[in-house]
Motif scaffolding. Sequence first.
Motif, PDB file in Angstrom:
ATOM      1  N   ASP A  34       0.802  -1.214   0.000  1.00 37.37           N
ATOM      2  CA  ASP A  34       0.000   0.000   0.000  1.00 37.37           C
ATOM      3  C   ASP A  34       0.841   1.274   0.000  1.00 37.37           C
ATOM      4  OD1 ASP A  34       0.979  -0.162   2.564  1.00 37.37           O
ATOM      5  OD2 ASP A  34      -0.946   0.199   3.551  1.00 37.37           O
ATOM      6  N   THR A  35       2.118   1.159  -0.413  1.00 39.98           N
ATOM      7  CA  THR A  35       2.971   2.338  -0.551  1.00 39.98           C
ATOM      8  C   THR A  35       3.631   2.341  -1.918  1.00 39.98           C
ATOM      9  OG1 THR A  35       4.949   1.283   0.357  1.00 39.98           O
ATOM     10  CG2 THR A  35       3.492   2.417   1.933  1.00 39.98           C
ATOM     11  N   ALA A  36       4.058   3.525  -2.312  1.00 40.99           N
ATOM     12  CA  ALA A  36       4.810   3.685  -3.558  1.00 40.99           C
ATOM     13  C   ALA A  36       5.891   4.734  -3.321  1.00 40.99           C
ATOM     14  CB  ALA A  36       3.902   4.127  -4.698  1.00 40.99           C
ATOM     15  N   THR A  37       6.961   4.622  -4.061  1.00 44.09           N
ATOM     16  CA  THR A  37       7.988   5.649  -4.064  1.00 44.09           C
ATOM     17  C   THR A  37       7.872   6.391  -5.383  1.00 44.09           C
ATOM     18  OG1 THR A  37       9.442   4.278  -2.718  1.00 44.09           O
ATOM     19  CG2 THR A  37      10.456   6.130  -3.877  1.00 44.09           C
ATOM     20  N   ASN A  49      -4.289   4.834  -1.259  1.00 46.38           N
ATOM     21  CA  ASN A  49      -5.628   4.428  -0.853  1.00 46.38           C
ATOM     22  C   ASN A  49      -6.079   3.305  -1.786  1.00 46.38           C
ATOM     23  OD1 ASN A  49      -6.478   5.637  -3.257  1.00 46.38           O
ATOM     24  ND2 ASN A  49      -7.233   7.470  -2.248  1.00 46.38           N
ATOM     25  N   ARG A  50      -7.229   2.741  -1.533  1.00 45.88           N
ATOM     26  CA  ARG A  50      -7.701   1.598  -2.333  1.00 45.88           C
ATOM     27  C   ARG A  50      -8.009   1.952  -3.781  1.00 45.88           C
ATOM     28  NH1 ARG A  50     -11.430  -2.033   1.675  1.00 45.88           N
ATOM     29  NH2 ARG A  50      -9.889  -2.118   3.319  1.00 45.88           N
ATOM     30  N   GLN A  76      -6.129  11.148  -3.615  1.00 44.52           N
ATOM     31  CA  GLN A  76      -6.458  10.854  -5.011  1.00 44.52           C
ATOM     32  C   GLN A  76      -5.159  10.709  -5.799  1.00 44.52           C
ATOM     33  OE1 GLN A  76      -8.866  13.902  -6.775  1.00 44.52           O
ATOM     34  NE2 GLN A  76      -9.037  12.875  -8.723  1.00 44.52           N
ATOM     35  N   ALA A  77      -5.127   9.750  -6.714  1.00 43.26           N
ATOM     36  CA  ALA A  77      -3.957   9.556  -7.576  1.00 43.26           C
ATOM     37  C   ALA A  77      -4.436   9.299  -8.992  1.00 43.26           C
ATOM     38  CB  ALA A  77      -3.114   8.385  -7.081  1.00 43.26           C
ATOM     39  N   MET A  78      -3.761   9.940  -9.949  1.00 39.79           N
ATOM     40  CA  MET A  78      -4.135   9.763 -11.355  1.00 39.79           C
ATOM     41  C   MET A  78      -2.896   9.418 -12.176  1.00 39.79           C
ATOM     42  SD  MET A  78      -5.992  12.352 -14.013  1.00 39.79           S
ATOM     43  CE  MET A  78      -7.568  12.173 -13.211  1.00 39.79           C
ATOM     44  N   ASP A  79      -2.965   8.310 -12.905  1.00 43.45           N
ATOM     45  CA  ASP A  79      -1.873   7.890 -13.781  1.00 43.45           C
ATOM     46  C   ASP A  79      -1.831   8.818 -14.986  1.00 43.45           C
ATOM     47  OD1 ASP A  79      -0.446   6.477 -15.908  1.00 43.45           O
ATOM     48  OD2 ASP A  79      -0.466   4.775 -14.549  1.00 43.45           O
ATOM     49  N   PHE A  80      -0.664   9.392 -15.260  1.00 42.54           N
ATOM     50  CA  PHE A  80      -0.489  10.309 -16.388  1.00 42.54           C
ATOM     51  C   PHE A  80       0.281   9.658 -17.541  1.00 42.54           C
ATOM     52  CE2 PHE A  80      -1.137  14.988 -15.090  1.00 42.54           C
ATOM     53  CZ  PHE A  80      -2.277  14.677 -14.385  1.00 42.54           C
ATOM     54  N   GLY A  81       0.501   8.351 -17.474  1.00 42.56           N
ATOM     55  CA  GLY A  81       1.187   7.672 -18.568  1.00 42.56           C
ATOM     56  C   GLY A  81       2.685   7.888 -18.545  1.00 42.56           C
TER      57      GLY A  81
END
Length: 108
Positions: A34-37, A49-50, A76-81
């Motif tokens: 549940d973590t990212a760098t 978050n989920r 909130q997280a959004m993938d930008f490619g």
Amino acid sequence: MASEATPRVNARYLEAFVNQTVRILGKVVALRGDTATVDAAGSVLVHLNRDAHLTPHNAVEVIGKVQPDLSVKVFQAMDFGGNIDFNAVEAVVDATHRYKEIFYEGGD
């Protein structure tokens, strides 16, 4: 009703925004449970978050709260490619801090 400002920051600015909501655009360099760098002019540990679905090596925009240990709790997280000019991203972050009065109410 005004919405909360979410200043654009990178790793260099986190210390100035503890317990505040910020916006970070960086590259996902590692995912662990549940973590990212995220590399945003330095390493930022983000607590996902989920709803966060990140892809390694892609750009991600995170909106979250800076914790006392300088990690970020993601709202909130959004993938930008994979096609992001990170030099331009850094120029925008620097400009928003240099010219706060243009980007944020009150300019404080």
